[in-house]
Design an enzyme around this catalytic site. Structure first.
Site, PDB file in Angstrom:
ATOM      1  N   TRP A  72       0.818  -1.211   0.000  1.00  0.00           N
ATOM      2  CA  TRP A  72       0.000   0.000   0.000  1.00  0.00           C
ATOM      3  C   TRP A  72       0.851   1.260   0.000  1.00  0.00           C
ATOM      4  O   TRP A  72       0.495   2.259  -0.620  1.00  0.00           O
ATOM      5  CB  TRP A  72      -0.983  -0.020   1.166  1.00  0.00           C
ATOM      6  CG  TRP A  72      -2.044  -1.057   0.927  1.00  0.00           C
ATOM      7  CD1 TRP A  72      -2.198  -2.252   1.558  1.00  0.00           C
ATOM      8  CD2 TRP A  72      -3.064  -1.007  -0.089  1.00  0.00           C
ATOM      9  NE1 TRP A  72      -3.252  -2.940   1.023  1.00  0.00           N
ATOM     10  CE2 TRP A  72      -3.804  -2.220   0.011  1.00  0.00           C
ATOM     11  CE3 TRP A  72      -3.423  -0.075  -1.058  1.00  0.00           C
ATOM     12  CZ2 TRP A  72      -4.889  -2.491  -0.822  1.00  0.00           C
ATOM     13  CZ3 TRP A  72      -4.493  -0.353  -1.897  1.00  0.00           C
ATOM     14  CH2 TRP A  72      -5.215  -1.544  -1.780  1.00  0.00           C
ATOM     15  N   ASP A  79      -1.738   6.806   6.295  1.00  0.00           N
ATOM     16  CA  ASP A  79      -2.815   5.896   5.935  1.00  0.00           C
ATOM     17  C   ASP A  79      -3.079   5.015   7.155  1.00  0.00           C
ATOM     18  O   ASP A  79      -2.277   4.152   7.498  1.00  0.00           O
ATOM     19  CB  ASP A  79      -2.396   5.050   4.724  1.00  0.00           C
ATOM     20  CG  ASP A  79      -3.472   4.064   4.283  1.00  0.00           C
ATOM     21  OD1 ASP A  79      -4.464   3.881   5.014  1.00  0.00           O
ATOM     22  OD2 ASP A  79      -3.303   3.455   3.212  1.00  0.00           O
ATOM     23  N   LYS A 132     -12.525  -1.599   7.603  1.00  0.00           N
ATOM     24  CA  LYS A 132     -11.747  -2.422   8.530  1.00  0.00           C
ATOM     25  C   LYS A 132     -12.354  -2.318   9.949  1.00  0.00           C
ATOM     26  O   LYS A 132     -12.942  -3.267  10.441  1.00  0.00           O
ATOM     27  CB  LYS A 132     -10.293  -1.958   8.568  1.00  0.00           C
ATOM     28  CG  LYS A 132      -9.678  -1.629   7.224  1.00  0.00           C
ATOM     29  CD  LYS A 132      -9.389  -2.846   6.381  1.00  0.00           C
ATOM     30  CE  LYS A 132      -8.594  -2.455   5.139  1.00  0.00           C
ATOM     31  NZ  LYS A 132      -8.189  -3.603   4.335  1.00  0.00           N
TER      32      LYS A 132
END
Length: 358
Positions: free
Chosen positions: A101, A170, A194
């Protein structure tokens, strides 16, 4: 029956949240219709939105001087939105690369700014994070970006970097899992799927002095000032997802807030890592100092047994344990809604599978 769900995202939601949504599905607030059927500009939905923001601010301890946005496009959309809002053309920005990511974020940023990768954990095959205190920001960098938790690799920062430029992070797999000091960040962003709720929303928490500088070519839906001025409703938002996010925040509040989540999550992670480390049949590829509380990848000593492992796990109602296609192996994601009982069921299965196949 409910299974033990170890999905990496969209992830498990608390049963209490789902049951409340089920009870209110056709008649929200006595309106005789679903929250999905009312205008996003109606007083009833505006109340949902404002109460969700207030609760998120309270749980996270968001200080004055920060704007909270509920946006679409996922964290991936923010890979572009961040340099478009925080830099002028030709600006330099710093990124830390700790895995999949991080790499996606810095690759997208290169379309809009001069990216300097100030730390890259490739030498460890992305099983580590930079040692605390070692990050050195480039001269003139507009911000430093890092990924707090690499969902795919199971790598997580155990500290917040100390830098003298706006810190951008992030937090998709870390947000709401434990207390954080928001004041140390210029901008935090996180996909909802999440620990916040279902997929479809992305939360952005941005310091006010960083808002209002978007480049002219920035799409309006990615412009923080434009979205803030429209209360995150410049376009029609995913109303059901926003409503569920609010219910999920209430569940977090009612279960001890972020200190309660931290205790819950640390216990689950300790239980699972303890079982893996105590075995010669399973292994975790991540440096113990950089292990994620949320995403636990693990390998079998004999890869030929992986499909049998997954088949038997499914039969035991242990689901979504396949590792990401880019790395293979297994992965158990144990976000807030995953219970200690589910983790213990997985540990018991690990031991039994090792007994019969080891």
């Amino acid at each position: 029956m409910r299974v033990h769900n170890f999905a990496a995202g969209p992830a498990a939601l608390p049963l209490e949240v789902l049951e409340r949504a089920q009870a209110e599905l056709t008649d929200f607030n006595g309106l005789g219709m679903s929250v999905m059927e009312i205008s996003h500009r109606s007083k009833d939905f505006v109340r949902v939105a404002s109460e969700s923001e207030a609760l998120l601010r309270d749980l996270l301890g968001v200080p004055d001087g920060y704007t909270v946005l509920f946006l679409q496009g996922g964290a991936t959309g923010q890979f572009a939105a961040i340099p478009l809002n925080l830099t002028a053309p030709g600006a330099r920005v710093d990124y830390v690369n700790t895995g999949s990511w991080s790499k996606k974020a810095l690759t997208e940023a290169r379309k809009y700014a001069e990216v300097t990768v100030i730390a890259d954990e490739a030498d460890s095959n992305y099983s580590t994070v930079p040692a605390e205190g070692t990050l050195q920001v480039s001269d003139g960098a507009a911000y430093l970006h890092y990924t707090a938790n690499e969902t795919i690799g199971g790598v997580e920062f155990g500290y917040v970097p100390e830098v003298d430029v706006p810190l951008v992070a992030d937090f998709s797999s870390t947000i709401m899992s434990r207390p954080i000091d928001v004041s140390r960040f210029g901008l935090i962003y996180a996909g909802a799927q999440k620990n916040l709720g279902p997929s479809g929303l992305t939360v952005v928490i941005v310091r006010d002095d960083l808002v209002g500088h978007a480049r002219p070519e920035t799409p309006s839906v990615l412009d923080y000032a434009a979205m803030a001025g429209a209360d995150s409703m410049l376009n029609t938002p995913p109303t059901f997802g926003w409503y569920l996010l609010g219910l999920n925040l209430e569940w977090i509040r009612d279960n001890g807030g972020l200190p309660g989540m931290a205790e819950r999550n640390e216990r689950k992670a300790s239980t699972l890592y303890g079982a893996i480390d105590g075995s010669d049949f399973y292994s975790n590829p991540v440096d113990p100092a950089a292990r994620s509380w949320m995403n636990v990848p693990f390998l079998l000593a004999d890869p030929a047994l992986e499909q049998e492992f997954l088949t038997q796990a499914e039969a035991a109602h242990l689901t979504n344990l396949t590792g990401h296609r880019s790395v293979g192996g297994m992965r158990a994601s144990i976000y807030n809604a995953t219970s200690q009982e589910s983790v213990q069921a997985l540990v018991d299965f690990l031991k039994e599978f090792e007994r019969t196949h080891g």
